[in-house]
Design a protein around this motif. Structure first.
Motif, PDB file in Angstrom:
ATOM      1  N   HIS A  70       0.839  -1.188   0.000  1.00  0.00           N
ATOM      2  CA  HIS A  70       0.000   0.000   0.000  1.00  0.00           C
ATOM      3  C   HIS A  70       0.878   1.244   0.000  1.00  0.00           C
ATOM      4  CE1 HIS A  70      -3.164   2.867   0.907  1.00  0.00           C
ATOM      5  NE2 HIS A  70      -4.051   1.892   0.724  1.00  0.00           N
ATOM      6  N   PRO A  71       0.578   2.258  -0.828  1.00  0.00           N
ATOM      7  CA  PRO A  71       1.465   3.423  -0.917  1.00  0.00           C
ATOM      8  C   PRO A  71       1.540   4.236   0.369  1.00  0.00           C
ATOM      9  CG  PRO A  71      -0.569   3.816  -2.109  1.00  0.00           C
ATOM     10  CD  PRO A  71      -0.564   2.375  -1.753  1.00  0.00           C
ATOM     11  N   VAL A  72       0.478   4.233   1.167  1.00  0.00           N
ATOM     12  CA  VAL A  72       0.529   4.964   2.434  1.00  0.00           C
ATOM     13  C   VAL A  72       1.510   4.289   3.391  1.00  0.00           C
ATOM     14  CG1 VAL A  72      -0.793   5.695   4.458  1.00  0.00           C
ATOM     15  CG2 VAL A  72      -1.803   5.873   2.177  1.00  0.00           C
ATOM     16  N   ALA A  73       1.487   2.966   3.419  1.00  0.00           N
ATOM     17  CA  ALA A  73       2.433   2.246   4.279  1.00  0.00           C
ATOM     18  C   ALA A  73       3.867   2.492   3.823  1.00  0.00           C
ATOM     19  CB  ALA A  73       2.112   0.751   4.259  1.00  0.00           C
ATOM     20  N   GLU A  74       4.098   2.493   2.542  1.00  0.00           N
ATOM     21  CA  GLU A  74       5.445   2.718   2.041  1.00  0.00           C
ATOM     22  C   GLU A  74       5.918   4.144   2.291  1.00  0.00           C
ATOM     23  OE1 GLU A  74       7.942   2.560  -2.187  1.00  0.00           O
ATOM     24  OE2 GLU A  74       6.068   1.410  -1.972  1.00  0.00           O
ATOM     25  N   ALA A  75       5.060   5.118   2.039  1.00  0.00           N
ATOM     26  CA  ALA A  75       5.451   6.517   2.208  1.00  0.00           C
ATOM     27  C   ALA A  75       5.675   6.871   3.676  1.00  0.00           C
ATOM     28  CB  ALA A  75       4.390   7.432   1.612  1.00  0.00           C
ATOM     29  N   THR A  76       4.805   6.397   4.560  1.00  0.00           N
ATOM     30  CA  THR A  76       4.973   6.718   5.980  1.00  0.00           C
ATOM     31  C   THR A  76       6.215   6.042   6.556  1.00  0.00           C
ATOM     32  OG1 THR A  76       3.411   4.926   6.496  1.00  0.00           O
ATOM     33  CG2 THR A  76       2.545   7.174   6.431  1.00  0.00           C
ATOM     34  N   ALA A  77       6.517   4.839   6.090  1.00  0.00           N
ATOM     35  CA  ALA A  77       7.741   4.176   6.552  1.00  0.00           C
ATOM     36  C   ALA A  77       8.965   4.989   6.133  1.00  0.00           C
ATOM     37  CB  ALA A  77       7.810   2.758   5.997  1.00  0.00           C
ATOM     38  N   ARG A  78       8.950   5.502   4.930  1.00  0.00           N
ATOM     39  CA  ARG A  78      10.076   6.320   4.468  1.00  0.00           C
ATOM     40  C   ARG A  78      10.175   7.624   5.250  1.00  0.00           C
ATOM     41  NH1 ARG A  78      10.630   6.188  -2.120  1.00  0.00           N
ATOM     42  NH2 ARG A  78      10.463   3.928  -2.437  1.00  0.00           N
ATOM     43  N   GLN A  79       9.046   8.134   5.700  1.00  0.00           N
ATOM     44  CA  GLN A  79       9.029   9.395   6.437  1.00  0.00           C
ATOM     45  C   GLN A  79       9.212   9.205   7.944  1.00  0.00           C
ATOM     46  OE1 GLN A  79       8.671  12.592   5.000  1.00  0.00           O
ATOM     47  NE2 GLN A  79       9.007  11.468   3.105  1.00  0.00           N
ATOM     48  N   GLY A  80       9.312   7.978   8.398  1.00  0.00           N
ATOM     49  CA  GLY A  80       9.536   7.712   9.814  1.00  0.00           C
ATOM     50  C   GLY A  80       8.300   7.839  10.669  1.00  0.00           C
ATOM     51  N   ILE A  81       7.124   7.729  10.080  1.00  0.00           N
ATOM     52  CA  ILE A  81       5.873   7.802  10.839  1.00  0.00           C
ATOM     53  C   ILE A  81       5.545   6.406  11.363  1.00  0.00           C
ATOM     54  CG2 ILE A  81       3.391   8.276  10.670  1.00  0.00           C
ATOM     55  CD1 ILE A  81       4.041  10.316   8.500  1.00  0.00           C
ATOM     56  N   ALA A  82       5.177   6.324  12.638  1.00  0.00           N
ATOM     57  CA  ALA A  82       4.881   5.034  13.257  1.00  0.00           C
ATOM     58  C   ALA A  82       3.722   4.354  12.543  1.00  0.00           C
ATOM     59  CB  ALA A  82       4.545   5.228  14.728  1.00  0.00           C
ATOM     60  N   ARG A  83       3.805   3.064  12.438  1.00  0.00           N
ATOM     61  CA  ARG A  83       2.807   2.310  11.691  1.00  0.00           C
ATOM     62  C   ARG A  83       1.402   2.539  12.240  1.00  0.00           C
ATOM     63  NH1 ARG A  83       2.693  -1.757   8.073  1.00  0.00           N
ATOM     64  NH2 ARG A  83       0.969  -3.241   8.148  1.00  0.00           N
ATOM     65  N   GLU A  84       1.265   2.613  13.569  1.00  0.00           N
ATOM     66  CA  GLU A  84      -0.060   2.795  14.148  1.00  0.00           C
ATOM     67  C   GLU A  84      -0.636   4.194  13.881  1.00  0.00           C
ATOM     68  OE1 GLU A  84       2.976   3.391  17.486  1.00  0.00           O
ATOM     69  OE2 GLU A  84       2.645   2.010  15.788  1.00  0.00           O
ATOM     70  N   ARG A  85       0.216   5.120  13.401  1.00  0.00           N
ATOM     71  CA  ARG A  85      -0.230   6.481  13.125  1.00  0.00           C
ATOM     72  C   ARG A  85      -0.359   6.773  11.634  1.00  0.00           C
ATOM     73  NH1 ARG A  85      -2.951   8.676  16.563  1.00  0.00           N
ATOM     74  NH2 ARG A  85      -2.535  10.661  15.503  1.00  0.00           N
TER      75      ARG A  85
END
Length: 306
Positions: free
Chosen positions: A197-212
């Motif tokens: 999922h692109p949101v999961a990939e983008a947030t991981a790259r940005q250092g955003i916690a998975r639960e957020r």
């Protein structure tokens, strides 16, 4: 055997001259013939050069024809004349125009020229009015709310589409489930999704916690810049309705004119969860909501021929 009298060469020449004069006189008295077909006017294909006598003949003058004034169209013909749409829009059922392509945005610069607005981010920070444009080959605008989409259409002299207008444009005159046919076909539209999922990939790259990620990552500009996400408008030639309207299923959700907030058609990750193809309808968000998947296109009333 008696001997016939012979004429002198001088007498023979005189006779020939008299005969030639008679022939020329007869030719001059006859009216000129004018070729009336394209074949008669076409040059010879034999490659032979024209004879000197033919080359010297001048074409007869073109006769002057009296011009006739075209009759005024009858009232019935005027009533039957088709309505008109701008060139970037398609005519739907004779009464409404709709953008052929999902909308992108432009902003009027200080010099008065239009500047493209980046499709990879929220328009909340725009300090000047944005105008919707419908152009093939441009990445359409995501990250836009229903209210912002309505204002952009208004700036273009258009409006958001009503639910029935959008639906008719998507289904075409044959009232199909998908713009191209009765059932979904893989690869026709941009709706095949991606493995991650692109949101999961983008947030991981940005250092955003998975639960957020679903709270803080839905508007990240990076999302629609990832591979296998949004495609430029018109990139899928077969993904069009019989009216010539592209990408109404897949690519981006599209806001319609609903004060409660509704978008249609699905997007690049899904065109089935909230309904099949043209039936796809999301009503879970208010009109001020936006994320990476929300886009739009505009409509307007068709102009009758005067």
């Amino acid at each position: 055997m008696p001997v016939l009298p012979t004429r002198s060469s001088t007498e023979a020449m005189a006779s020939l001259s008299l005969l030639a004069g008679l022939v020329v006189g007869c030719a001059s008295a006859a009216p000129p013939r004018v070729a009336t077909t394209d074949a008669a006017r076409a040059p010879t294909t034999s490659g032979a050069a024209p004879r000197p006598a033919e080359a010297a003949v001048e074409a007869p003058p073109t006769p002057t024809l009296a011009l006739r004034t075209a009759p005024e169209p009858s009232e019935a013909l005027l009533m039957d004349a088709p309505p008109r749409c701008p060139s970037d829009m398609a005519l739907i059922d004779g009464d409404v125009c709709i953008d052929r392509f999902e909308a992108s945005l432009v902003r009027r610069s200080a010099s008065g020229a239009d500047e493209p607005w980046s499709p990879y981010g929220s328009v909340d920070r725009a300090k000047a009015p944005l105008r919707a444009v419908s152009e093939k080959g441009r990445v359409p605008q995501g990250y836009v709310s229903g209210e912002q989409a309505a204002l952009a259409c208004e700036a273009a002299g258009k409006r958001l589409c009503a639910a029935d207008e959008w639906d008719r444009a998507c289904r075409g005159p044959r009232r199909l489930a998908y713009p191209y046919g009765p059932s979904r076909r893989e690869g026709v539209c941009n709706d095949d999704g991606r493995d991650r999922h692109p949101v999961a990939e983008a947030t991981a790259r940005q250092g955003i916690a998975r639960e957020r990620m679903w709270y803080e990552g839905m508007d990240l500009p990076l999302i629609n810049q990832l591979p296998d996400t949004v495609d430029p408008s018109g990139s899928h030639p077969a993904c069009q309705s019989d009216y010539g309207v592209f990408d109404m299923v897949g690519n981006l959700h599209e806001w319609i004119d609903d004060p409660e907030g509704t978008f249609r058609g699905g997007y690049f990750m899904d065109t089935q969860i909230n309904g099949e193809g043209c039936d796809y309808t999301t009503t879970a968000h208010g009109r001020t909501y936006h994320d990476y998947s929300t886009g739009f296109r505009c409509c307007m009333d068709a102009d009758p021929v005067e």
